[in-house]
Design an enzyme around this catalytic site. Sequence first.
Site, PDB file in Angstrom:
ATOM      1  N   VAL A 154      -7.963  56.878   1.308  1.00  0.00           N
ATOM      2  CA  VAL A 154      -9.337  56.494   1.594  1.00  0.00           C
ATOM      3  C   VAL A 154      -9.452  55.967   3.036  1.00  0.00           C
ATOM      4  CG1 VAL A 154      -9.316  54.059   0.912  1.00  0.00           C
ATOM      5  CG2 VAL A 154     -11.346  55.453   0.448  1.00  0.00           C
ATOM      6  N   SER A 155      -8.307  55.720   3.671  1.00  0.00           N
ATOM      7  CA  SER A 155      -8.288  55.132   5.011  1.00  0.00           C
ATOM      8  C   SER A 155      -8.033  56.190   6.083  1.00  0.00           C
ATOM      9  CB  SER A 155      -7.178  54.068   5.057  1.00  0.00           C
ATOM     10  OG  SER A 155      -6.702  53.868   6.366  1.00  0.00           O
ATOM     11  N   PRO A 156      -9.015  56.422   6.974  1.00  0.00           N
ATOM     12  CA  PRO A 156      -8.811  57.429   8.027  1.00  0.00           C
ATOM     13  C   PRO A 156      -7.733  57.018   9.028  1.00  0.00           C
ATOM     14  CG  PRO A 156     -10.906  56.287   8.370  1.00  0.00           C
ATOM     15  CD  PRO A 156     -10.356  55.803   7.060  1.00  0.00           C
TER      16      PRO A 156
END
EC number: 2.5.1.18
Length: 212
Positions: A15-17
């Site tokens: 979910v973390s770019p």
Amino acid sequence: GRMGRTVVELFYDVVSPYSWLGFEVLCRYQHIWNIDLRFRPAFLGGIMQATGNKPPAMLPKRGEYLSKDIKRMAKYYQVPVRISKDDFQRVLGVSNLGAMRYITAIDMTQPQYLEPLSREFWMRFWSQHEDISQPENMLAVAIQAGLSPELAQKLLEMTSSPAVKNRLKETTEEAIKYGAFGMPAVVAHFNGEPHLFFGSDRLELLGSVIGE
């Protein structure tokens, strides 16, 4: 294996770019640096909750900056993160727990697929803007990463098992124990102690600390 390799653990969540950027950069460096890179899929929500952290984009000015920053980093590192302003809302609205359990099930049973599978989850979430919480999308990710449909299905069933849930929880707790408050959290084991580096923009510093 090469002598005296530094173990470097990457705690990440799809979910973390910034985790994607850190992941790709470390994947490249592992062939140049004398490191033993270990992928540690963990749950960002659990880290945020335990440490009282808030999604950075909840501060509007910071959200504006992050959109520009991620675009610049994506271009610099040649990673196809495509971000728009409503992505931060999308992130808050989609559950990534299932995806991280799926990645954990792979890590426990078929670790050779961990790198391509994780990458494919990021591709779909951050490049193609798909809802990775849907079981059929998880299966499509796994098949794209090289798993057989049968194995992909078997792993999907594993995600609801206590073994997988506990493993993800334990990995998340381990990241917190090292001092993580967000992601990516990179831990280099050097000179007998763990060194925590937060974010994807501290990897040159990591190299310097471990003598690369």
